[in-house]
Scaffold this active site. Structure first.
Site, mmCIF file in Angstrom:
data_model
loop_
_atom_site.group_PDB
_atom_site.id
_atom_site.type_symbol
_atom_site.label_atom_id
_atom_site.label_comp_id
_atom_site.label_asym_id
_atom_site.label_seq_id
_atom_site.Cartn_x
_atom_site.Cartn_y
_atom_site.Cartn_z
ATOM 1 N N ASP A 266 2.380 -2.004 0.990
ATOM 2 C CA ASP A 266 0.946 -2.265 1.071
ATOM 3 C C ASP A 266 0.187 -1.539 -0.035
ATOM 4 O OD1 ASP A 266 -0.190 -4.083 2.742
ATOM 5 O OD2 ASP A 266 -0.999 -2.637 4.156
ATOM 6 N N ASP B 271 -0.085 -6.798 9.329
ATOM 7 C CA ASP B 271 -0.755 -5.632 9.895
ATOM 8 C C ASP B 271 -0.687 -5.610 11.413
ATOM 9 O OD1 ASP B 271 -1.501 -4.832 7.338
ATOM 10 O OD2 ASP B 271 -3.318 -6.046 7.391
#
Length: 536
Positions: free
Chosen positions: A384, A437
């Site tokens: 990420d 997520d």
């Protein structure tokens, strides 16, 4: 369909590599000129409504420059001002126009932005609109060698299509009026609250479904042991067809494949490629919706009997009557969404398919212990950060944000996102969260509830309540950071992973159970007969 759900969902899981808190900035270029005295404004979006011969026309969106005064934030305070074309068009020399506080519209190029602004100001313009040479917007800063950067009129850039339309009207001798104002975004939009509830609620539902399935499998296994059945060759195979258990190698490999897929999206992004992703998303979403509906309806007595009655279907084998009844609705739902996905309320269908897919994935895919969960989330944490922040100097823009926003596909973004329209934001747009997520930390949260149920732990003495709270706090911090960064995309796992993993390690070490969580991931069973019950 049900018989193929595991390979289908795991295949679609490769598409769920988007991990992004939000992306709502229409300023596409990521090069940010440094601030300096006289050239230290924040870049702001500017609303530019227009009137042609007194009739309200289009409303364009521009971007303010690093230099010049700040714009009004309220529409009612912004004056309507007449627009004139610069002569010469680039405004790199004194205009031939006789200006009396009009807004002058000029073309980009020929000289610096500050030079154009100073020329326009000297000629008597009240503001300057600079038309970009391409459809995107550009962040206007000051050159390093410029000295006269103290500009006293607003400077706004508009995209090429806006300039073409305005110039056409001006050349037809039409009277064009504009307003220039930059409304402020609200500190918190209610859409973010609903998105938070959606993410937390999805993991909550998926965790209980996963734990219930694991408990049923454990009870069945316990019965087989008690009966001393010799018909089952290996206890390890029990229930293996119902879920996919990943290991450390698979966890690392998943992140590597996700990175490759993200780069492929970035390089090949186009409307045609987006359509392929939409088809794949629909396949996974329809499969997930069908699985969730069949499971939910099977909880009712009448539907349970229908769900346990099977018929042989060519190429598909034994399929329950309930599945046959539900499938046409799910397929029709996916097709309708795909056809009408660009209308204003299509986000509802996307979220329904997305949530169903996420819940099904979290029920099928499992991490067996904290070791695998730590490897998976640690790799995702680095993934990420790299693709949101580190990729900027390498690719000259944030790869993750560009892909999620659909910059290279005409603004048609990827469908692997949950999104809700911003309700009180004058700039509109969506608050979004990537499937990654939810799915990646959700795997660890679901593991915690399975462990608690098999170990007969209460909510307080177990790990699920604390893992769920940690995820909620991590996501909340993501939105706080998002608002502090003025709506620019944030990597949600940057905040979620430390909260969730930190909670597990802290509680596990404090309770002396870290070794069990790390290696085995379940209490000592099936060495003895255990009666399983949900936590109270």
């Amino acid at each position: 369909m049900d018989f193929q759900r595991a390979p289908c969902i795991v295949g679609v899981l490769l598409l769920l590599s988007m991990s992004l808190g939000s992306a709502g900035d229409v300023v596409h270029r990521d090069n940010v000129p440094p601030k300096r005295p006289g050239c230290d404004n924040d870049f702001v979006l500017v609303k530019v409504p227009t009137w042609i011969n007194g009739v309200h026309d289009r409303k364009y969106v521009g971007v303010g420059a690093r230099f010049g005064p700040t714009l009004e934030t309220k529409e009612k305070r912004a004056n309507r001002t007449r627009v004139v074309l610069a002569d010469p068009p680039d405004c790199c020399s004194t205009p031939k126009n006789n200006l009396t506080r009009e807004v002058i519209m000029v073309h980009r190029g020929g000289c610096s932005f500050t030079f154009k602004a100073n020329i326009a100001e000297s000629a008597g313009a009240s503001a300057i609109l600079i038309i970009n040479s391409d459809p995107e917007l550009f962040k206007m800063g000051c050159e390093d060698n410029e000295t006269n950067v103290h500009v006293h009129i607003p400077v706004v850039m508009l995209p090429l299509d806006a300039g073409v339309n305005l110039e056409k009207n001006l050349q037809n001798n039409s009277t064009v009026l504009v307003q220039l104002y930059s409304p402020l975004r609200p500190a918190v939009d209610i859409a973010e609250v609903f998105l938070w509830l959606m993410a937390v609620g999805t993991i909550l539902c998926a965790s209980y479904w996963s734990a219930w399935s694991a408990r049923e499998e454990a009870i069945e296994q316990d019965k087989l042991l008690k009966d001393g059945s010799d018909e089952i060759p290996s206890l390890e195979g029990i229930g293996s067809s119902g879920f996919v258990e990943i290991n450390t190698t698979a966890a690392i490999l998943f992140i590597v494949i996700a990175s490759c897929f993200l780069v492929m999206l970035y390089k090949l992004m186009s409307k045609r490629f987006i359509e392929i992703l939409v088809v794949l998303f629909c396949i996974g979403g329809v499969e997930g919706l069908q699985t969730c509906l069949v499971t939910l309806l099977s909880c009712f007595r009448w539907f349970e009997r229908v769900g346990q009655s099977y018929v042989k279907v060519p190429f598909f084998g034994a399929v329950s009557y309930l599945t046959l009844a539900i499938s046409p609705f799910c397929v029709a739902f996916g097709i309708v969404w795909a056809v009408f996905r660009k209308i204003s309320y299509a986000w509802i269908g996307q979220d329904v398919l997305g949530i169903a897919l996420i819940i099904t994935v979290l029920q099928i895919v499992r991490v067996p212990n904290l070791k695998v969960g730590t490897v998976l989330l640690s790799c995702a944490f680095l993934y990420d950060i790299f693709w949101v922040f580190v990729s900027k100097p390498l690719f000259h823009e944030s790869v993750m944000i560009v892909v999620a926003r659909g910059d290279k596909s005409g603004g048609d973004g990827i469908p692997m996102l949950l999104k809700i329209p911003r309700m009180f934001d004058p700039w509109g747009g969506y608050s979004i969260i990537g499937f990654g997520d939810i799915i990646l930390p959700g795997l660890l949260v679901a593991f915690s509830l399975r462990y608690d149920w098999l170990a007969k732990k209460s909510l307080r003495s177990g790990y699920f309540l604390w893992a769920m709270t940690a995820y909620g706090l991590g996501l909340l911090i993501t939105y706080v950071a998002l608002n502090m960064m003025d709506g620019h995309g944030q990597p949600a796992l940057l905040y979620i992973v430390p909260f969730t993993l930190g909670t597990f390690f802290t509680l596990g070490k404090k309770r002396g159970e870290l070794n069990i969580l790390w290696s085995r991931g379940k209490p000592e069973w099936p060495c003895q007969h255990i009666q399983f019950q949900p936590s109270q």
